[in-house]
Design a protein around this motif. Sequence first.
Motif, PDB file in Angstrom:
ATOM      1  N   HIS A  46       1.024  -1.263  -0.065  1.00 34.00           N
ATOM      2  CA  HIS A  46       0.079   0.019  -0.074  1.00 34.00           C
ATOM      3  C   HIS A  46       0.935   1.199   0.076  1.00 34.00           C
ATOM      4  O   HIS A  46       1.773   1.329   0.857  1.00 34.00           O
ATOM      5  CB  HIS A  46      -0.870   0.138   1.296  1.00 34.00           C
ATOM      6  CG  HIS A  46      -1.860  -1.246   1.132  1.00 34.00           C
ATOM      7  ND1 HIS A  46      -2.071  -2.194   2.155  1.00 34.00           N
ATOM      8  CD2 HIS A  46      -2.594  -1.832   0.290  1.00 34.00           C
ATOM      9  CE1 HIS A  46      -3.067  -3.010   2.023  1.00 34.00           C
ATOM     10  NE2 HIS A  46      -3.321  -2.803   0.614  1.00 34.00           N
ATOM     11  N   GLU A  49       2.049   3.545   3.103  1.00 34.37           N
ATOM     12  CA  GLU A  49       2.635   2.701   4.213  1.00 34.37           C
ATOM     13  C   GLU A  49       4.052   2.876   4.328  1.00 34.37           C
ATOM     14  O   GLU A  49       4.514   1.902   3.756  1.00 34.37           O
ATOM     15  CB  GLU A  49       1.674   1.403   4.490  1.00 34.37           C
ATOM     16  CG  GLU A  49       0.224   1.757   4.251  1.00 34.37           C
ATOM     17  CD  GLU A  49      -0.324   0.415   4.452  1.00 34.37           C
ATOM     18  OE1 GLU A  49       0.001  -0.606   4.843  1.00 34.37           O
ATOM     19  OE2 GLU A  49      -1.607   0.387   4.400  1.00 34.37           O
ATOM     20  N   TYR A  88      -2.913   4.959  -1.699  1.00 35.38           N
ATOM     21  CA  TYR A  88      -3.042   3.416  -0.751  1.00 35.38           C
ATOM     22  C   TYR A  88      -2.895   2.473  -1.956  1.00 35.38           C
ATOM     23  O   TYR A  88      -2.215   1.294  -1.629  1.00 35.38           O
ATOM     24  CB  TYR A  88      -4.422   3.449  -0.070  1.00 35.38           C
ATOM     25  CG  TYR A  88      -4.666   2.240   0.722  1.00 35.38           C
ATOM     26  CD1 TYR A  88      -3.908   1.837   1.781  1.00 35.38           C
ATOM     27  CD2 TYR A  88      -5.685   1.322   0.206  1.00 35.38           C
ATOM     28  CE1 TYR A  88      -4.376   0.526   2.493  1.00 35.38           C
ATOM     29  CE2 TYR A  88      -6.113   0.326   1.010  1.00 35.38           C
ATOM     30  CZ  TYR A  88      -5.399  -0.090   2.024  1.00 35.38           C
ATOM     31  OH  TYR A  88      -5.692  -1.241   2.886  1.00 35.38           O
ATOM     32  N   HIS A 135       3.053  -3.606   6.866  1.00 40.84           N
ATOM     33  CA  HIS A 135       2.054  -2.522   6.680  1.00 40.84           C
ATOM     34  C   HIS A 135       1.997  -1.617   7.691  1.00 40.84           C
ATOM     35  O   HIS A 135       2.685  -1.572   8.798  1.00 40.84           O
ATOM     36  CB  HIS A 135       0.720  -3.255   6.592  1.00 40.84           C
ATOM     37  CG  HIS A 135       0.423  -4.106   5.451  1.00 40.84           C
ATOM     38  ND1 HIS A 135      -0.487  -3.633   4.490  1.00 40.84           N
ATOM     39  CD2 HIS A 135       1.005  -5.144   5.194  1.00 40.84           C
ATOM     40  CE1 HIS A 135      -0.372  -4.822   3.536  1.00 40.84           C
ATOM     41  NE2 HIS A 135       0.488  -5.618   3.799  1.00 40.84           N
TER      42      HIS A 135
HETATM   43 ZN   LIG Z   1      -1.704  -2.006   4.227  1.00 42.45          ZN
END
Ligand SMILES: [Zn+2]
Length: 317
Positions: A46, A49, A88, A135
């Motif tokens: 993502h 992150e 994201y 994450h």
């Molecule tokens: Zn994530």
Amino acid sequence: MNRKRVTHTATERRLARLPSGSDISVTVHRYEGSPGPTVYVQAAQHGIELNGTAALRRLHDHLTSTEIAGTVLVVPIANPRAFDHRSYVTPHALDAVNSNMNRVWPGDDDGTLQERSARRLWYLVEGADAVIDLHTGSADMLEHVRFQDDDSEALAEAFGSEYLLVDAAEENAPDRDFRGKLRTAAARAGIPAITPELSNSRRVDHSAVQRGATGIRNVLRKMNVLDGVPDTPVTRTVFRSDGDCIRAEDSGLFEPRPDIEVGDRVSPETTLGSIYSPATFEELQTVTARESGIVYSLTRESVVAAGEKLADVAEIV
Ligand SMILES: [Zn+2]
């Protein structure tokens, strides 16, 4: 165990071809010592992150100056297109079908752009003895480590977070979204895998980065790749999520109760906040916990639309 000074290489790995003809590729670091297990670590599936990626730079500094048994494969940015767009998910222009990379594992050689990318990384994952998929949550989420099965639980414990979240059994959550996460795909393939959810998306947070780097080193100690024993907290809370979060029943402004924070324990009917109409001031929903457990996320983004997630409460195991 006989450990050897690390040999480090960094290579580019092609994941997919873009419409223009140029490639999407990622940098893969390989740290190799004496014979031993292989651990695969990646971050930034993502694109917002960032603390996992920052933790891997600390890990690099450590591994290149030490001795290990085994091999550590590191992909600092698993999804470069999302990273570049500070988004994201992958831009819809590149994959409108599967924009979330963490829903398509183990990928597909003939699939959409996202599925092809995941597949090319999966060829590294499938040769590993353990997987760490880094994450971060929002500032409104409690830092925790997710896992699915007993083998993965040992790694989650070793990582050293105070909070561990066990997934509901796969048969209870058979939807494609759940099955397509890297940790669940790895578990199906018999590879223990954990998902640390460090604090704070969108920014590099020094303390989260430190905890990430320390956590990875702890797992490498647990795997006997690094010398020593994991340094883990005295108290630990395991909670279970059935993936069923508390949602807004109407659109409006959400005010969380000022004295409620993530990490708090609640019981059924504990008030978490309220949604009201900012125009008429009418209260639209008193938001309550439906069951006993721990609040592990509570949104602080006040404008909410009907159906949007407000909070997650998970049962303490
Ligand atoms: Zn994530």
